[in-house]
Design an enzyme around this catalytic site. Structure first.
Site, short mmCIF file in Angstrom:
data_model
loop_
_atom_site.label_atom_id
_atom_site.label_comp_id
_atom_site.label_asym_id
_atom_site.label_seq_id
_atom_site.Cartn_x
_atom_site.Cartn_y
_atom_site.Cartn_z
N ARG A 125 32.26 57.55 136.62
CA ARG A 125 31.94 58.98 136.61
C ARG A 125 33.01 59.71 137.43
NH1 ARG A 125 32.32 59.14 141.49
NH2 ARG A 125 31.65 61.29 141.33
N ASP A 180 34.51 70.00 137.53
CA ASP A 180 34.51 69.29 136.24
C ASP A 180 35.17 70.10 135.15
OD1 ASP A 180 32.40 67.77 137.78
OD2 ASP A 180 32.69 66.59 135.95
N ASN A 226 30.73 72.46 138.53
CA ASN A 226 30.80 71.24 139.36
C ASN A 226 29.37 70.77 139.60
OD1 ASN A 226 32.37 69.27 140.83
ND2 ASN A 226 31.53 70.16 142.70
O1 MRU Z 1 28.18 63.46 137.42
P1 MRU Z 1 29.47 63.05 138.05
O2 MRU Z 1 29.31 62.05 139.15
O3 MRU Z 1 30.50 62.62 137.03
O4 MRU Z 1 30.00 64.39 138.71
C1 MRU Z 1 31.20 64.40 139.41
C2 MRU Z 1 31.49 65.70 140.05
O5 MRU Z 1 30.78 66.66 139.92
C3 MRU Z 1 32.78 65.81 140.83
O6 MRU Z 1 32.68 66.76 141.82
C4 MRU Z 1 33.90 66.22 139.88
O7 MRU Z 1 33.94 65.39 138.76
C5 MRU Z 1 35.20 66.19 140.54
S1 MRU Z 1 35.66 64.56 140.99
C6 MRU Z 1 37.21 64.52 141.51
#
Ligand code: MRU
Length: 380
Positions: free
Chosen positions: A90, A281, A291
């Site tokens: 993730r 994201d 995010n």
């Molecule tokens: O659901 P996830 O764990 O994939 O979410 C990740 C995030 O929200 C992070 O803050 C984002 O991807 C940036 S990671 C460098």
């Protein structure tokens, strides 16, 4: 192990490179960065959360961290897609990198089965990987790049592998640069609030917000991290805490909803300053940022208490062409249970939006590998 002095000299060169933007130097720096990359990744084969093998890619199962370190093998794009969907892997940049290698292993499998690598085959692989998680723009960006490579190379596996590695390397490099710029906005003596996990586990290098934290520590800044646990998947308490401990960076975990209270308490009771640093994201042209759920709450608190709020992300997170962001909604059960134990009535209904959207005027700065941008944003 890499020599710290060597790393520091490369960082100095990065700073020069970005400040002066000299083409010739850029090439020299890239060479240097590549050297570091190969040293840190055992010749471009290993990172904290993945290993490249002959017939498969292995992922560290992030669902089990910090209690267990188990690796999951993925032999083709379907395995990789399922690893992304189920959150074995993730973090926006990590999803993009995984999908790039997913394309390679998917095509490789077809070759082993003596199938022709037609454009239709490529499209099928791309679709499978694309239909995993909708919010992280890095996924789309990486798959589009792989498509470009497939078309240009006519499906040459060596070139496709090299392109996936380039996507990884460019994220590795971006992480350093983001860290370098981001370290500037961290208080010399104070607190950094952060949410989710933005470190090595989420990227191809040191991370985004986490890279800035790591960089600032190496520069001798004296601050403590306040990490939000990040319900319901607990990326903060499971993953960020794991990485902070490894780096020996002082921190406290807090439950998400206590962030505004903590912020006010620090400001009322100490002379110390606070910065909020998060990842992203997807960032739209005007700076609108998706995010992890809870980020908007942090941004609101920061605005109310006049605390600077920064978003750190590689430019591969910036979606210049969309007008709105699709927010992923995951299974109700992730909210209704905790570590496999039911914590809500079986018949209760739950919303599980896993990202939120922060409007641009709540963001003091967006930090990419290219530098620190301030409001109003216009990423053209
Ligand atoms: O659901 P996830 O764990 O994939 O979410 C990740 C995030 O929200 C992070 O803050 C984002 O991807 C940036 S990671 C460098």
């Amino acid at each position: 192990m890499i020599d710290e002095n060597y790393l520091n000299s490369v960082r100095q060169s990065f700073i020069k490179l970005v400040q002066e933007r000299k083409r010739k130097e850029f090439e020299k720096i890239l060479e240097e960065a590549q050297k570091i990359f190969y040293e840190e990744t055992e010749g471009g084969k290993r990172h904290v959360w993945f290993r490249l093998e002959d017939g498969y890619i292995e992922f560290l199962d992030q669902r089990l961290l910090p209690h267990k370190e188990e690796w999951v093998r993925c032999y083709d794009e379907r395995d990789v897609a399922s690893a992304i969907k189920s959150m074995i892997v993730r973090g926006a940049p990590a999803i993009g990198i995984s999908a790039s290698f997913g394309v390679f292993y998917g095509l490789k499998k077809r070759v082993q089965r003596r199938e022709n690598l037609t454009y239709e085959v490529f499209k099928e692989i791309k679709e499978t990987l694309f239909n995993t998680r909708p919010t992280a723009f890095n996924l789309q960006k990486a798959l589009d790049e792989m498509e470009e490579e497939f078309k240009a190379s006519g499906g040459d596996l060596d070139k496709i592998y090299a392109r996936a590695k380039k996507i990884w390397f460019s994220d590795f490099l971006s992480c350093y640069l983001i860290g370098m710029w981001g370290s500037e906005v961290i208080p010399q003596d104070g607190f950094v609030f952060t949410i989710c996990n933005t470190g090595s586990l989420a990227t191809g290098g040191w991370g985004t917000a986490f890279s800035a934290i790591k960089f600032a520590k190496k520069l001798g800044k004296n601050f403590e991290v306040i990490a939000l646990e990040t319900r319901p998947f607990l990326q903060g308490s499971r993953l960020t805490a794991w990485e902070l401990l490894k780096e020996k960076i002082p921190f406290h975990l807090i439950v998400d909803s206590s962030a505004p209270f903590m912020m006010k308490k620090i400001l009322d009771e100490t002379p110390k300053s606070i910065s909020v640093l998060t990842g992203a994201d997807r960032i739209l042209r005007n700076g609108t940022t998706a995010n992890k759920i809870g980020t908007f709450m942090l941004a609101i608190s920061a605005k109310i208490f006049s605390v600077p709020f920064y978003v750190l992300a590689p430019s591969t997170t910036i979606d210049k062409n969309s007008e709105y962001i699709v927010i992923e909604s995951r299974a109700e059960d992730e909210v209704k249970s905790f570590s496999g134990i039911q914590v809500a009535p079986k018949d209760a209904k739950a919303f599980n939006f896993v990202f939120d959207i922060t409007p641009p005027d709540f963001i003091s700065g967006i930090i990419t590998e290219e530098g620190i941008f301030s409001y109003p944003y216009n990423f053209d």
